[in-house]
Design a protein around this motif. Sequence first.
Motif, PDB file in Angstrom:
ATOM      1  N   VAL A  81       0.842  -1.200   0.000  1.00 29.46           N
ATOM      2  CA  VAL A  81       0.000   0.000   0.000  1.00 29.46           C
ATOM      3  C   VAL A  81       0.881   1.256   0.000  1.00 29.46           C
ATOM      4  N   LYS A 114      -6.338  -2.229  11.034  1.00 26.18           N
ATOM      5  CA  LYS A 114      -6.740  -2.029  12.434  1.00 26.18           C
ATOM      6  C   LYS A 114      -7.760  -3.075  12.865  1.00 26.18           C
ATOM      7  N   ASP A 147      -0.956   5.863  13.249  1.00 25.00           N
ATOM      8  CA  ASP A 147      -0.940   5.243  14.585  1.00 25.00           C
ATOM      9  C   ASP A 147      -0.952   3.723  14.591  1.00 25.00           C
ATOM     10  N   LYS A 154       2.336   2.597  16.263  1.00 28.94           N
ATOM     11  CA  LYS A 154       2.271   2.963  17.685  1.00 28.94           C
ATOM     12  C   LYS A 154       1.359   2.010  18.442  1.00 28.94           C
ATOM     13  N   GLY A 213       7.699   7.025  24.755  1.00 31.35           N
ATOM     14  CA  GLY A 213       7.826   6.493  23.402  1.00 31.35           C
ATOM     15  C   GLY A 213       7.170   7.432  22.412  1.00 31.35           C
ATOM     16  N   ILE A 235      12.209   6.481  23.693  1.00 34.51           N
ATOM     17  CA  ILE A 235      12.305   5.502  22.603  1.00 34.51           C
ATOM     18  C   ILE A 235      11.615   6.103  21.385  1.00 34.51           C
ATOM     19  N   LEU A 236      12.321   6.123  20.255  1.00 33.02           N
ATOM     20  CA  LEU A 236      11.764   6.714  19.036  1.00 33.02           C
ATOM     21  C   LEU A 236      11.534   5.621  17.996  1.00 33.02           C
ATOM     22  N   GLY A 237      10.381   5.688  17.316  1.00 38.20           N
ATOM     23  CA  GLY A 237      10.114   4.728  16.253  1.00 38.20           C
ATOM     24  C   GLY A 237       9.261   5.343  15.157  1.00 38.20           C
ATOM     25  N   ALA A 266      13.972   2.382  17.917  1.00 37.63           N
ATOM     26  CA  ALA A 266      13.288   1.097  17.800  1.00 37.63           C
ATOM     27  C   ALA A 266      12.893   0.894  16.344  1.00 37.63           C
ATOM     28  N   ALA A 308       8.267  -2.926  16.662  1.00 32.22           N
ATOM     29  CA  ALA A 308       7.642  -2.983  17.984  1.00 32.22           C
ATOM     30  C   ALA A 308       8.395  -3.926  18.933  1.00 32.22           C
TER      31      ALA A 308
HETATM   32 CO1  B1M Z   1       0.343   8.228   5.252  1.00 36.77          CO
HETATM   33  N1  B1M Z   1       2.157   8.583   4.613  1.00 36.77           N
HETATM   34  N2  B1M Z   1      -0.119  10.067   4.969  1.00 36.77           N
HETATM   35  N3  B1M Z   1      -1.446   7.678   5.759  1.00 36.77           N
HETATM   36  N4  B1M Z   1       0.966   6.394   5.124  1.00 36.77           N
HETATM   37  C1  B1M Z   1       3.155   7.438   4.725  1.00 36.77           C
HETATM   38  C2  B1M Z   1       3.911   7.488   6.046  1.00 36.77           C
HETATM   39  C3  B1M Z   1       4.078   7.731   3.469  1.00 36.77           C
HETATM   40  C4  B1M Z   1       5.513   7.201   3.613  1.00 36.77           C
HETATM   41  C5  B1M Z   1       3.397   7.143   2.222  1.00 36.77           C
HETATM   42  C6  B1M Z   1       4.181   7.347   0.935  1.00 36.77           C
HETATM   43  O1  B1M Z   1       4.240   8.435   0.425  1.00 36.77           O
HETATM   44  N5  B1M Z   1       4.787   6.298   0.408  1.00 36.77           N
HETATM   45  C7  B1M Z   1       4.000   9.302   3.377  1.00 36.77           C
HETATM   46  C8  B1M Z   1       5.053  10.098   4.188  1.00 36.77           C
HETATM   47  C9  B1M Z   1       6.027  10.815   3.293  1.00 36.77           C
HETATM   48  C10 B1M Z   1       6.983  11.692   4.034  1.00 36.77           C
HETATM   49  O2  B1M Z   1       6.783  12.232   5.073  1.00 36.77           O
HETATM   50  N6  B1M Z   1       8.118  11.834   3.418  1.00 36.77           N
HETATM   51  C11 B1M Z   1       2.611   9.559   3.885  1.00 36.77           C
HETATM   52  C12 B1M Z   1       1.854  10.744   3.625  1.00 36.77           C
HETATM   53  C13 B1M Z   1       2.484  11.723   2.668  1.00 36.77           C
HETATM   54  C14 B1M Z   1       0.604  10.988   4.228  1.00 36.77           C
HETATM   55  C15 B1M Z   1      -0.249  12.270   4.114  1.00 36.77           C
HETATM   56  C16 B1M Z   1       0.530  13.583   4.188  1.00 36.77           C
HETATM   57  C17 B1M Z   1      -1.045  12.173   2.807  1.00 36.77           C
HETATM   58  C18 B1M Z   1      -1.885  13.388   2.480  1.00 36.77           C
HETATM   59  O3  B1M Z   1      -2.712  13.794   3.249  1.00 36.77           O
HETATM   60  N7  B1M Z   1      -1.647  13.902   1.323  1.00 36.77           N
HETATM   61  C19 B1M Z   1      -1.213  12.093   5.303  1.00 36.77           C
HETATM   62  C20 B1M Z   1      -0.586  12.677   6.590  1.00 36.77           C
HETATM   63  C21 B1M Z   1      -1.566  13.067   7.592  1.00 36.77           C
HETATM   64  C22 B1M Z   1      -0.857  13.496   8.875  1.00 36.77           C
HETATM   65  O4  B1M Z   1      -0.229  12.687   9.536  1.00 36.77           O
HETATM   66  N8  B1M Z   1      -0.957  14.757   9.189  1.00 36.77           N
HETATM   67  C23 B1M Z   1      -1.264  10.594   5.420  1.00 36.77           C
HETATM   68  C24 B1M Z   1      -2.377   9.896   5.890  1.00 36.77           C
HETATM   69  C25 B1M Z   1      -2.446   8.509   5.973  1.00 36.77           C
HETATM   70  C26 B1M Z   1      -3.735   7.748   6.304  1.00 36.77           C
HETATM   71  C27 B1M Z   1      -4.634   8.465   7.300  1.00 36.77           C
HETATM   72  C28 B1M Z   1      -4.501   7.494   5.040  1.00 36.77           C
HETATM   73  C29 B1M Z   1      -3.146   6.386   6.787  1.00 36.77           C
HETATM   74  C30 B1M Z   1      -2.866   6.330   8.305  1.00 36.77           C
HETATM   75  C31 B1M Z   1      -3.959   5.669   9.091  1.00 36.77           C
HETATM   76  C32 B1M Z   1      -3.554   5.420  10.516  1.00 36.77           C
HETATM   77  O5  B1M Z   1      -2.405   5.236  10.876  1.00 36.77           O
HETATM   78  N9  B1M Z   1      -4.541   5.420  11.355  1.00 36.77           N
HETATM   79  C33 B1M Z   1      -1.780   6.376   6.095  1.00 36.77           C
HETATM   80  C34 B1M Z   1      -0.998   5.201   5.896  1.00 36.77           C
HETATM   81  C35 B1M Z   1      -1.660   3.901   6.235  1.00 36.77           C
HETATM   82  C36 B1M Z   1       0.333   5.250   5.386  1.00 36.77           C
HETATM   83  C37 B1M Z   1       1.263   4.084   4.987  1.00 36.77           C
HETATM   84  C38 B1M Z   1       0.801   3.578   3.635  1.00 36.77           C
HETATM   85  C39 B1M Z   1       1.347   2.910   5.949  1.00 36.77           C
HETATM   86  C40 B1M Z   1       1.711   3.262   7.387  1.00 36.77           C
HETATM   87  C41 B1M Z   1       1.506   2.091   8.294  1.00 36.77           C
HETATM   88  O6  B1M Z   1       0.520   2.026   9.033  1.00 36.77           O
HETATM   89  N10 B1M Z   1       2.408   1.092   8.249  1.00 36.77           N
HETATM   90  C42 B1M Z   1       2.662   4.825   4.953  1.00 36.77           C
HETATM   91  C43 B1M Z   1       3.675   4.171   4.058  1.00 36.77           C
HETATM   92  C44 B1M Z   1       4.914   3.721   4.796  1.00 36.77           C
HETATM   93  O7  B1M Z   1       5.027   3.768   5.985  1.00 36.77           O
HETATM   94  N11 B1M Z   1       5.898   3.351   4.063  1.00 36.77           N
HETATM   95  C45 B1M Z   1       2.275   6.242   4.801  1.00 36.77           C
HETATM   96  C46 B1M Z   1       2.337  -0.084   9.075  1.00 36.77           C
HETATM   97  C47 B1M Z   1       2.893   0.228  10.472  1.00 36.77           C
HETATM   98  C48 B1M Z   1       2.844  -0.994  11.376  1.00 36.77           C
HETATM   99  O8  B1M Z   1       4.231   0.618  10.307  1.00 36.77           O
HETATM  100  O9  B1M Z   1       3.915   2.774  11.593  1.00 36.77           O
HETATM  101  O10 B1M Z   1       6.089   2.268  10.373  1.00 36.77           O
HETATM  102  P1  B1M Z   1       4.907   1.803  11.122  1.00 36.77           P
HETATM  103  O11 B1M Z   1       5.412   1.057  12.445  1.00 36.77           O
HETATM  104  C49 B1M Z   1       6.455   0.113  12.445  1.00 36.77           C
HETATM  105  C50 B1M Z   1       7.813   0.725  12.779  1.00 36.77           C
HETATM  106  O12 B1M Z   1       8.008   1.987  12.203  1.00 36.77           O
HETATM  107  C51 B1M Z   1       7.851   0.702  14.270  1.00 36.77           C
HETATM  108  O13 B1M Z   1       7.099  -0.457  14.615  1.00 36.77           O
HETATM  109  C52 B1M Z   1       6.182  -0.810  13.583  1.00 36.77           C
HETATM  110  C53 B1M Z   1       6.415  -2.249  13.156  1.00 36.77           C
HETATM  111  O14 B1M Z   1       6.510  -3.123  14.235  1.00 36.77           O
HETATM  112  N12 B1M Z   1       7.341   1.815  15.065  1.00 36.77           N
HETATM  113  C54 B1M Z   1       7.713   1.958  16.369  1.00 36.77           C
HETATM  114  C55 B1M Z   1       6.503   2.811  14.779  1.00 36.77           C
HETATM  115  N13 B1M Z   1       6.334   3.611  15.826  1.00 36.77           N
HETATM  116  C56 B1M Z   1       7.060   3.117  16.820  1.00 36.77           C
HETATM  117  C57 B1M Z   1       7.276   3.569  18.126  1.00 36.77           C
HETATM  118  C58 B1M Z   1       8.136   2.835  18.934  1.00 36.77           C
HETATM  119  C59 B1M Z   1       8.737   1.672  18.475  1.00 36.77           C
HETATM  120  C60 B1M Z   1       8.565   1.245  17.181  1.00 36.77           C
HETATM  121  O15 B1M Z   1       8.393   3.164  20.201  1.00 36.77           O
HETATM  122  C61 B1M Z   1       7.976   4.398  20.682  1.00 36.77           C
END
Ligand code: B1M
Length: 215
Positions: free
Chosen positions: A47, A69, A101, A104, A143, A172-174, A200, A203
């Motif tokens: 995605v 979710k 989130d 998180k 965190g 802790i930052l992730g 981190a 998770a």
């Molecule tokens: Co957004 N989004 N999004 N999005 N989204 C990304 C992050 C993005 C990389 C997509 C892309 O362009 N390929 C990009 C960011 C680009 C950048 O900043 N350079 C992006 C963008 C641009 C945006 C918007 C700006 C889009 C817009 O409005 N035009 C907007 C931002 C809104 C805002 O935040 N103000 C936006 C919105 C959204 C949705 C609402 C549609 C939705 C989020 C829904 C939600 O979370 N409730 C969404 C989603 C789903 C994504 C992608 C596709 C998937 C994220 C995800 O949930 N991954 C994402 C693509 C990507 O990440 N490559 C993207 C699964 C999740 C389990 O992974 O959160 O990384 P993650 O967590 C990992 C580790 O990072 C770690 O543990 C997890 C795994 O075990 N971890 C921690 C995370 N936090 C931790 C904390 C810790 C420890 C570990 O301790 C404290």
Amino acid sequence: APVEERLRQRIIDGDRLGLEADLDEARATHPPLEIINTILLDGMRVVGELFGSGKMQLPFVLQSAETMKAAVALLEPHMEKSDDQARGTLVLATVKGDVHDIGKNLVDIILSNNGYKVVNLGIKQPLPAIVEAARAHKADAIGLSGLLVKSTVIMKDNLEEMARDGWDTPVILGGAALTRAFVEDDCVRAYGNHGRVAYARDAFDGLDLMGKVME
Ligand code: B1M
């Protein structure tokens, strides 16, 4: 198609109809966390790629996130839980301006299931709300999660401000936009030498780091 492939495709398509039956089927052969880590997160990775390359529009990304979710919520009751109580307290938040989130909340689930108290503040949390909660709950660690590039800057700024205010609680930052180098160089420096900042990658890494904090 095999259930693993169907589940992965459900995340990509944001298709929740029949999700529970597929998850039940997958649970016969995979533990819940393995379903999340190897199957569902692989779908989310796709995605992210489709969205990043302009092949998927935001409302569909939202559907995928909602499906993710829902799947996590359905799997959570089946996860192993430790009997340990109160191993330590983590105040957890997605930083200011950031709504992502899913990661998180996985951190919350995994730490909670392993005997930690997690105070999950939610998304878009400004620093005052975070430190206030850390104080109120006597947090052993804070965190911070954030997925946007601008969130990495906010994390560094938050650490600078916390250091100025005399905080030395481990942090802790992730989140996907962070790199280990950014955390271990820029963020460690921002927090000053007295504090502790750790990166981190996922998770489980967060769980290990929390264990180190409590040693
Ligand atoms: Co957004 N989004 N999004 N999005 N989204 C990304 C992050 C993005 C990389 C997509 C892309 O362009 N390929 C990009 C960011 C680009 C950048 O900043 N350079 C992006 C963008 C641009 C945006 C918007 C700006 C889009 C817009 O409005 N035009 C907007 C931002 C809104 C805002 O935040 N103000 C936006 C919105 C959204 C949705 C609402 C549609 C939705 C989020 C829904 C939600 O979370 N409730 C969404 C989603 C789903 C994504 C992608 C596709 C998937 C994220 C995800 O949930 N991954 C994402 C693509 C990507 O990440 N490559 C993207 C699964 C999740 C389990 O992974 O959160 O990384 P993650 O967590 C990992 C580790 O990072 C770690 O543990 C997890 C795994 O075990 N971890 C921690 C995370 N936090 C931790 C904390 C810790 C420890 C570990 O301790 C404290």
